[in-house]
Design a protein around this motif. Sequence first.
Motif, PDB file in Angstrom:
ATOM      1  N   ILE A  22      29.188  -1.998  35.024  1.00 13.32           N
ATOM      2  CA  ILE A  22      27.748  -2.066  34.761  1.00 13.32           C
ATOM      3  C   ILE A  22      27.520  -3.024  33.592  1.00 13.32           C
ATOM      4  CG2 ILE A  22      27.219   0.205  35.701  1.00 13.32           C
ATOM      5  CD1 ILE A  22      27.049   1.276  32.836  1.00 13.32           C
ATOM      6  N   HIS A  70      21.902  -3.890  34.510  1.00 13.35           N
ATOM      7  CA  HIS A  70      21.709  -2.580  35.132  1.00 13.35           C
ATOM      8  C   HIS A  70      20.854  -1.655  34.272  1.00 13.35           C
ATOM      9  CE1 HIS A  70      25.342  -3.859  37.396  1.00 13.35           C
ATOM     10  NE2 HIS A  70      24.891  -3.046  38.324  1.00 13.35           N
ATOM     11  N   GLU A 100      18.690  -0.753  37.429  1.00 17.12           N
ATOM     12  CA  GLU A 100      19.274  -0.327  38.704  1.00 17.12           C
ATOM     13  C   GLU A 100      19.532   1.176  38.613  1.00 17.12           C
ATOM     14  OE1 GLU A 100      19.538  -2.315  41.215  1.00 17.12           O
ATOM     15  OE2 GLU A 100      19.102  -4.187  40.131  1.00 17.12           O
ATOM     16  N   THR A 137      25.383   3.514  36.655  1.00 16.60           N
ATOM     17  CA  THR A 137      24.292   3.302  35.701  1.00 16.60           C
ATOM     18  C   THR A 137      23.657   4.626  35.312  1.00 16.60           C
ATOM     19  OG1 THR A 137      23.830   1.129  36.681  1.00 16.60           O
ATOM     20  CG2 THR A 137      22.117   2.094  35.287  1.00 16.60           C
TER      21      THR A 137
END
Length: 245
Positions: free
Chosen positions: A20, A69, A216, A221
């Motif tokens: 991420i 993210h 995201e 995440t």
Amino acid sequence: MKKLLMFFILSTAFVSGSTINIAVAANVSYAIDELIAEFNKTHKDTKVKVTLGSSGKLTAQIKHGAPYHLFMAANMKFPQSLYDDKIAKGAPVVYALGSLAILSKEQKDMSKGIELLKSDKIDKIAIANPKTAPYGTAAMEAFENAGVYKDIKNKLIFAESISQTVSFTITAADIGLIAKSSLYSKTMLKYKQNINWVEVDAKLYTPIEQGIVMIENDRETKAFYEFILSKSAKDIFRKYGYLVP
């Protein structure tokens, strides 16, 4: 062309689903490594890549398509704008409360607080750019509310981010208004409270509520987002001089 190249480089970081990429306000740079290390104790297969910068510039990058993210901002305004533009997955949540400190590499009479900045012996005062860095906005608000702005406005030198403000303060400036959190990094421990630094009276500026949003909402995440709001993360934030909600 440069923007496209930057986005391509960032995009290549997402080849693995266990990676991420997070955009992080510069003031959190002193705590982020420990936060990631703690997160990886329970999420060993997730790699967290960090991009540091001023919240304003990071927000602009996200709005132009930079593939982050998650965003840990230095206030609520910038992540709220991402939510309003339907870019963020959910409204921003406060993860920490930041505070300002006055720092000098030389010993000063810190008992004077913000009034010290008016001294004839101080020619350069470093602060973060109030247009892009929330800690700079808070510094300007403190100057106005303390009634010192007119006396010191010609002394101000502006840094791009709060981490650059720290650099300016210990090199080019006589004194600076920095994030208190920076004083807890290993390289800054030599500066002593009430000798080299003092907190700015919190009544002089609006509390710096730092907000987090997901760009995201994949599994990794979400896991990092939930960790940042957890007790374990809050304990680390306290260690670096933050207040936590």
